[in-house]
Design a protein around this motif. Structure first.
Motif, PDB file in Angstrom:
ATOM      1  N   ALA A 128       0.836  -1.197   0.000  1.00  0.00           N
ATOM      2  CA  ALA A 128       0.000   0.000   0.000  1.00  0.00           C
ATOM      3  C   ALA A 128       0.870   1.247   0.000  1.00  0.00           C
ATOM      4  CB  ALA A 128      -0.927   0.020   1.214  1.00  0.00           C
ATOM      5  N   TYR A 129       0.423   2.242  -0.734  1.00  0.00           N
ATOM      6  CA  TYR A 129       1.053   3.569  -0.743  1.00  0.00           C
ATOM      7  C   TYR A 129      -0.054   4.591  -0.531  1.00  0.00           C
ATOM      8  CZ  TYR A 129       2.833   8.001  -2.492  1.00  0.00           C
ATOM      9  OH  TYR A 129       3.172   9.330  -2.598  1.00  0.00           O
ATOM     10  N   GLU A 130       0.193   5.552   0.345  1.00  0.00           N
ATOM     11  CA  GLU A 130      -0.801   6.600   0.580  1.00  0.00           C
ATOM     12  C   GLU A 130      -0.115   7.948   0.759  1.00  0.00           C
ATOM     13  OE1 GLU A 130      -4.748   7.620   3.304  1.00  0.00           O
ATOM     14  OE2 GLU A 130      -3.598   5.792   3.654  1.00  0.00           O
ATOM     15  N   TYR A 131      -0.646   8.935   0.050  1.00  0.00           N
ATOM     16  CA  TYR A 131      -0.188  10.315   0.228  1.00  0.00           C
ATOM     17  C   TYR A 131      -1.392  11.158   0.611  1.00  0.00           C
ATOM     18  CZ  TYR A 131       1.578  14.979  -0.581  1.00  0.00           C
ATOM     19  OH  TYR A 131       1.935  16.294  -0.395  1.00  0.00           O
ATOM     20  N   SER A 132      -1.300  11.845   1.729  1.00  0.00           N
ATOM     21  CA  SER A 132      -2.384  12.722   2.181  1.00  0.00           C
ATOM     22  C   SER A 132      -1.813  14.030   2.696  1.00  0.00           C
ATOM     23  CB  SER A 132      -3.218  12.035   3.274  1.00  0.00           C
ATOM     24  OG  SER A 132      -2.388  11.609   4.346  1.00  0.00           O
ATOM     25  N   GLY A 133      -0.837  14.546   1.939  1.00  0.00           N
ATOM     26  CA  GLY A 133      -0.199  15.799   2.314  1.00  0.00           C
ATOM     27  C   GLY A 133       1.139  15.560   2.998  1.00  0.00           C
ATOM     28  N   GLY A 134       1.919  16.609   3.092  1.00  0.00           N
ATOM     29  CA  GLY A 134       3.215  16.491   3.741  1.00  0.00           C
ATOM     30  C   GLY A 134       4.341  16.349   2.734  1.00  0.00           C
ATOM     31  N   ALA A 135       5.530  16.020   3.238  1.00  0.00           N
ATOM     32  CA  ALA A 135       6.718  15.965   2.395  1.00  0.00           C
ATOM     33  C   ALA A 135       6.708  14.778   1.440  1.00  0.00           C
ATOM     34  CB  ALA A 135       7.973  15.914   3.272  1.00  0.00           C
ATOM     35  N   HIS A 136       6.110  13.685   1.871  1.00  0.00           N
ATOM     36  CA  HIS A 136       6.098  12.485   1.033  1.00  0.00           C
ATOM     37  C   HIS A 136       5.003  11.539   1.493  1.00  0.00           C
ATOM     38  CE1 HIS A 136       7.894  10.309   4.386  1.00  0.00           C
ATOM     39  NE2 HIS A 136       8.843  11.236   4.459  1.00  0.00           N
ATOM     40  N   GLY A 137       4.704  10.563   0.643  1.00  0.00           N
ATOM     41  CA  GLY A 137       3.730   9.550   1.015  1.00  0.00           C
ATOM     42  C   GLY A 137       4.370   8.459   1.858  1.00  0.00           C
ATOM     43  N   ASN A 138       3.547   7.591   2.383  1.00  0.00           N
ATOM     44  CA  ASN A 138       4.021   6.440   3.152  1.00  0.00           C
ATOM     45  C   ASN A 138       3.633   5.160   2.421  1.00  0.00           C
ATOM     46  OD1 ASN A 138       5.158   7.808   5.423  1.00  0.00           O
ATOM     47  ND2 ASN A 138       3.076   8.278   6.099  1.00  0.00           N
ATOM     48  N   TYR A 139       4.496   4.158   2.519  1.00  0.00           N
ATOM     49  CA  TYR A 139       4.240   2.914   1.814  1.00  0.00           C
ATOM     50  C   TYR A 139       4.815   1.742   2.596  1.00  0.00           C
ATOM     51  CZ  TYR A 139       9.157   2.865   0.433  1.00  0.00           C
ATOM     52  OH  TYR A 139      10.531   2.835   0.457  1.00  0.00           O
ATOM     53  N   GLY A 140       4.413   0.560   2.223  1.00  0.00           N
ATOM     54  CA  GLY A 140       4.956  -0.638   2.860  1.00  0.00           C
ATOM     55  C   GLY A 140       4.298  -1.890   2.315  1.00  0.00           C
ATOM     56  N   THR A 141       4.937  -3.013   2.569  1.00  0.00           N
ATOM     57  CA  THR A 141       4.411  -4.317   2.166  1.00  0.00           C
ATOM     58  C   THR A 141       4.326  -5.222   3.381  1.00  0.00           C
ATOM     59  OG1 THR A 141       5.317  -4.196  -0.081  1.00  0.00           O
ATOM     60  CG2 THR A 141       4.810  -6.394   0.774  1.00  0.00           C
ATOM     61  N   GLN A 142       3.198  -5.853   3.562  1.00  0.00           N
ATOM     62  CA  GLN A 142       3.027  -6.816   4.638  1.00  0.00           C
ATOM     63  C   GLN A 142       2.851  -8.209   4.030  1.00  0.00           C
ATOM     64  OE1 GLN A 142       3.602  -5.962   7.571  1.00  0.00           O
ATOM     65  NE2 GLN A 142       3.248  -3.758   7.595  1.00  0.00           N
ATOM     66  N   LEU A 143       3.534  -9.185   4.607  1.00  0.00           N
ATOM     67  CA  LEU A 143       3.384 -10.573   4.203  1.00  0.00           C
ATOM     68  C   LEU A 143       2.662 -11.335   5.315  1.00  0.00           C
ATOM     69  CD1 LEU A 143       6.989 -11.317   2.839  1.00  0.00           C
ATOM     70  CD2 LEU A 143       4.970 -10.644   1.522  1.00  0.00           C
ATOM     71  N   TYR A 144       1.615 -12.039   4.944  1.00  0.00           N
ATOM     72  CA  TYR A 144       0.873 -12.855   5.894  1.00  0.00           C
ATOM     73  C   TYR A 144       0.826 -14.272   5.331  1.00  0.00           C
ATOM     74  CZ  TYR A 144      -0.756  -8.268   7.489  1.00  0.00           C
ATOM     75  OH  TYR A 144      -0.823  -6.980   7.940  1.00  0.00           O
ATOM     76  N   GLN A 145       1.281 -15.240   6.120  1.00  0.00           N
ATOM     77  CA  GLN A 145       1.341 -16.620   5.640  1.00  0.00           C
ATOM     78  C   GLN A 145       0.402 -17.499   6.462  1.00  0.00           C
ATOM     79  OE1 GLN A 145       5.302 -18.621   5.505  1.00  0.00           O
ATOM     80  NE2 GLN A 145       4.758 -18.928   3.364  1.00  0.00           N
ATOM     81  N   PHE A 146      -0.366 -18.354   5.749  1.00  0.00           N
ATOM     82  CA  PHE A 146      -1.410 -19.141   6.399  1.00  0.00           C
ATOM     83  C   PHE A 146      -1.314 -20.621   6.029  1.00  0.00           C
ATOM     84  CE2 PHE A 146      -2.979 -14.916   5.269  1.00  0.00           C
ATOM     85  CZ  PHE A 146      -3.354 -14.413   6.513  1.00  0.00           C
ATOM     86  N   THR A 147      -1.788 -21.448   6.928  1.00  0.00           N
ATOM     87  CA  THR A 147      -1.950 -22.874   6.635  1.00  0.00           C
ATOM     88  C   THR A 147      -3.265 -23.058   5.887  1.00  0.00           C
ATOM     89  OG1 THR A 147      -3.193 -23.330   8.669  1.00  0.00           O
ATOM     90  CG2 THR A 147      -0.775 -23.424   8.799  1.00  0.00           C
ATOM     91  N   GLN A 148      -3.505 -24.280   5.378  1.00  0.00           N
ATOM     92  CA  GLN A 148      -4.754 -24.551   4.688  1.00  0.00           C
ATOM     93  C   GLN A 148      -5.956 -24.396   5.611  1.00  0.00           C
ATOM     94  OE1 GLN A 148      -4.292 -28.431   2.828  1.00  0.00           O
ATOM     95  NE2 GLN A 148      -3.800 -27.468   0.874  1.00  0.00           N
ATOM     96  N   ALA A 149      -5.715 -24.508   6.918  1.00  0.00           N
ATOM     97  CA  ALA A 149      -6.803 -24.345   7.888  1.00  0.00           C
ATOM     98  C   ALA A 149      -7.097 -22.882   8.186  1.00  0.00           C
ATOM     99  CB  ALA A 149      -6.468 -25.074   9.190  1.00  0.00           C
ATOM    100  N   GLY A 150      -6.319 -21.967   7.561  1.00  0.00           N
ATOM    101  CA  GLY A 150      -6.557 -20.543   7.759  1.00  0.00           C
ATOM    102  C   GLY A 150      -5.852 -19.948   8.954  1.00  0.00           C
ATOM    103  N   ASN A 151      -4.915 -20.689   9.543  1.00  0.00           N
ATOM    104  CA  ASN A 151      -4.172 -20.171  10.697  1.00  0.00           C
ATOM    105  C   ASN A 151      -2.933 -19.427  10.219  1.00  0.00           C
ATOM    106  OD1 ASN A 151      -5.949 -21.467  12.573  1.00  0.00           O
ATOM    107  ND2 ASN A 151      -4.890 -23.389  12.155  1.00  0.00           N
ATOM    108  N   ARG A 152      -2.729 -18.237  10.756  1.00  0.00           N
ATOM    109  CA  ARG A 152      -1.554 -17.462  10.362  1.00  0.00           C
ATOM    110  C   ARG A 152      -0.316 -18.006  11.064  1.00  0.00           C
ATOM    111  NH1 ARG A 152       0.085 -11.170  11.629  1.00  0.00           N
ATOM    112  NH2 ARG A 152       2.104 -11.292  10.549  1.00  0.00           N
ATOM    113  N   LEU A 153       0.759 -18.200  10.292  1.00  0.00           N
ATOM    114  CA  LEU A 153       2.021 -18.689  10.833  1.00  0.00           C
ATOM    115  C   LEU A 153       2.691 -17.587  11.648  1.00  0.00           C
ATOM    116  CD1 LEU A 153       2.506 -21.570   9.867  1.00  0.00           C
ATOM    117  CD2 LEU A 153       4.515 -20.771   8.614  1.00  0.00           C
TER     118      LEU A 153
END
Length: 247
Positions: A128-153
């Motif tokens: 995600a990247y978002e700019y809502s004023g100021g010197a620069h926008g903010n950004y980042g990437t999140q990784l979420y890993q799950f089992t087949q049962a839907g449980n996050r590692l």
């Protein structure tokens, strides 16, 4: 590659969606995208775009993925509602700024994809990247890993006892390589925002075919100027760190 169509407009808006069907093992999903750009009488503009998977089947894993995707939708039930919420926030702010000046052209971009399945583990990558004023926008990437049962590692799920100590030299070497400085550089001299010369485990991580991937987003352990630190430690170096069943 998914193209995000964003159309210029003056005093109105245009939107378009595209779709591509993809199937991965027991998970079926469709990649979709939407982009909107608005022009205002003030001369200012605002734009938002999203790429995201639409999960086609029903399962615990599908339910979990949909819950995480809502983060990208600003808490809304779907992408369009999330974008509408972004513009509503922008327009309220612009009204408050009336007479002071333009609201500087807000922007929001999100790209959510499912990475290749590894050992029956499903990884959702959310940028995600978002700019809502100021010197620069903010950004980042999140990784979420799950089992087949839907449980996050979690780190506790994959690490051997005392692995946090064993992983320190591996983190130091990988980050030094990313920063393009000598790999012998002591942690204290790497310019990181950390305490006790100990590199914390990243919040964002996943096991991949190439190794253990960790992402440190801007401000997590370094300045914004350093950017996102995206590293992968190969499994050959992880015998004393990661449980055997994961490599």
């Amino acid at each position: 590659m998914i193209a995000i169509p964003v159309f210029a407009a003056c005093g109105n808006q245009t939107a378009e969606e595209t779709a591509t069907t993809v199937a991965k093992d027991s998970l079926t999903y469709t990649m979709d995208s939407i982009g909107i750009r608005k022009g205002y009488a003030s001369g200012d503009t605002a734009e938002a775009s999203m790429v995201y998977p639409v999960i086609g089947n029903q399962s615990a894993l599908a339910d979990t993925l949909n819950q995480y995707l809502k983060q990208s939708f600003n808490g809304a039930a779907d992408a369009k509602s999330g974008i509408d919420s972004f513009f509503a926030h922008y327009e309220n702010f612009a009204k408050e700024m009336k007479g002071i000046g333009p609201a500087n052209g807000w922007s929001y971009q999100a790209k959510n994809i499912l990475l290749p399945v590894y050992k029956d583990l499903y990884t959702l990558s959310m940028y995600a990247y978002e700019y809502s004023g100021g010197a620069h926008g903010n950004y980042g990437t999140q990784l979420y890993q799950f089992t087949q049962a839907g449980n996050r590692l979690s780190w506790n799920d994959i690490l051997l006892p005392d692995a946090e100590k064993a992983i320190q030299p591996l983190l130091q070497k990988a980050i030094a390589q990313h920063l393009e400085i000598p790999t012998t550089t002591p942690v204290a001299e790497m310019g990181l925002f950390i305490q006790n010369n100990t590199i914390p485990l990243a919040y964002s991580f996943a096991l991949t075919e190439k190794g253990l991937r960790l992402i440190y987003n801007p401000y997590e352990i370094a300045s914004y100027a350093v950017g996102m630190i995206d590293i992968t430690i190969p499994y050959a170096a992880l015998s004393n760190v990661v449980k055997k069943e994961y490599y």
